[in-house]
Scaffold this active site. Structure first.
Site, PDB file in Angstrom:
ATOM      1  N   CYS A  46      43.108 -11.788  -5.495  1.00 58.64           N
ATOM      2  CA  CYS A  46      43.304 -11.044  -6.740  1.00 58.64           C
ATOM      3  C   CYS A  46      42.159 -11.345  -7.703  1.00 58.64           C
ATOM      4  O   CYS A  46      41.861 -12.504  -7.977  1.00 58.64           O
ATOM      5  CB  CYS A  46      44.642 -11.441  -7.360  1.00 58.64           C
ATOM      6  SG  CYS A  46      44.949 -10.676  -8.958  1.00 58.64           S
ATOM      7  N   CYS A  49      43.647 -13.319 -10.968  1.00 56.10           N
ATOM      8  CA  CYS A  49      44.214 -14.673 -10.939  1.00 56.10           C
ATOM      9  C   CYS A  49      43.818 -15.461  -9.693  1.00 56.10           C
ATOM     10  O   CYS A  49      44.146 -16.643  -9.587  1.00 56.10           O
ATOM     11  CB  CYS A  49      45.729 -14.626 -11.073  1.00 56.10           C
ATOM     12  SG  CYS A  49      46.585 -14.066  -9.592  1.00 56.10           S
ATOM     13  N   CYS A  98      50.173 -12.210 -11.471  1.00 55.60           N
ATOM     14  CA  CYS A  98      49.637 -11.818 -12.789  1.00 55.60           C
ATOM     15  C   CYS A  98      49.918 -10.362 -13.130  1.00 55.60           C
ATOM     16  O   CYS A  98      49.501  -9.889 -14.172  1.00 55.60           O
ATOM     17  CB  CYS A  98      48.144 -12.098 -12.841  1.00 55.60           C
ATOM     18  SG  CYS A  98      47.170 -10.944 -11.871  1.00 55.60           S
ATOM     19  N   CYS A 118      46.347   0.857   0.344  1.00 58.54           N
ATOM     20  CA  CYS A 118      45.126   1.494  -0.149  1.00 58.54           C
ATOM     21  C   CYS A 118      44.797   0.806  -1.476  1.00 58.54           C
ATOM     22  O   CYS A 118      45.490   0.984  -2.467  1.00 58.54           O
ATOM     23  CB  CYS A 118      45.418   2.984  -0.334  1.00 58.54           C
ATOM     24  SG  CYS A 118      44.037   3.943  -0.869  1.00 58.54           S
TER      25      CYS A 118
HETATM   26 ZN   LIG Z   1      46.814 -11.688  -9.683  1.00 59.66          ZN
END
Ligand SMILES: [Zn+2]
EC number: 1.8.4.12
Length: 132
Positions: A46, A49, A98, A118
């Protein structure tokens, strides 16, 4: 959700494009993202985060213009919510740590899951290596 920041904090951490896609559920232009034609082995995390999302062994080219995965990484923290924007019913996927918008999941992927995640390139960072 384990990470909560104010809008202002996200704006300071992210570029305007990253903020638009990840925090405002935007979509990057197809075929534009840095991870679309990216085939190195490693892990996708991510952007906001750093939590693990996908491993490259589940990545495939769906021809849609965005990085596609048929499964999330083992232990990944991804949650699904129904998205009825743009006159369609789709399943949006978000980081459960997050709450960053990642993309959508569709029921037309390859085996073994039959699913296609996707995902916007801009919502992920890549770390080479990891589990092979
Ligand atoms: Zn995150």
């Amino acid at each position: 959700m384990t990470i909560q920041k104010t809008d202002q904090q996200w704006r300071e951490q992210l570029t305007p494009e990253q903020y638009r896609v990840a925090r405002q559920a935007g979509t990057e232009r197809p075929f534009s993202g840095e991870h679309y034609r990216h085939n190195k082995p490693g892990d996708y995390h991510c952007l906001c985060c750093g939590t693990l999302l996908f491993h490259s062994d589940a990545k495939f080219d769906a021809g849609c213009g965005w990085p596609s995965f048929y499964a999330e990484a083992a232990g990944a923290n991804i949650r699904r919510i129904t998205d009825t924007s743009h006159g369609m019913v789709r399943v949006e996927v978000r980081c459960s740590h997050c709450d960053a918008h990642l993309g959508h999941v569709f029921p037309d992927g390859p085996e073994p899951t039959g699913e296609r995640y996707c995902i916007n390139s801009v919502c992920m960072t890549f770390k080479e290596g990891g589990k092979v």
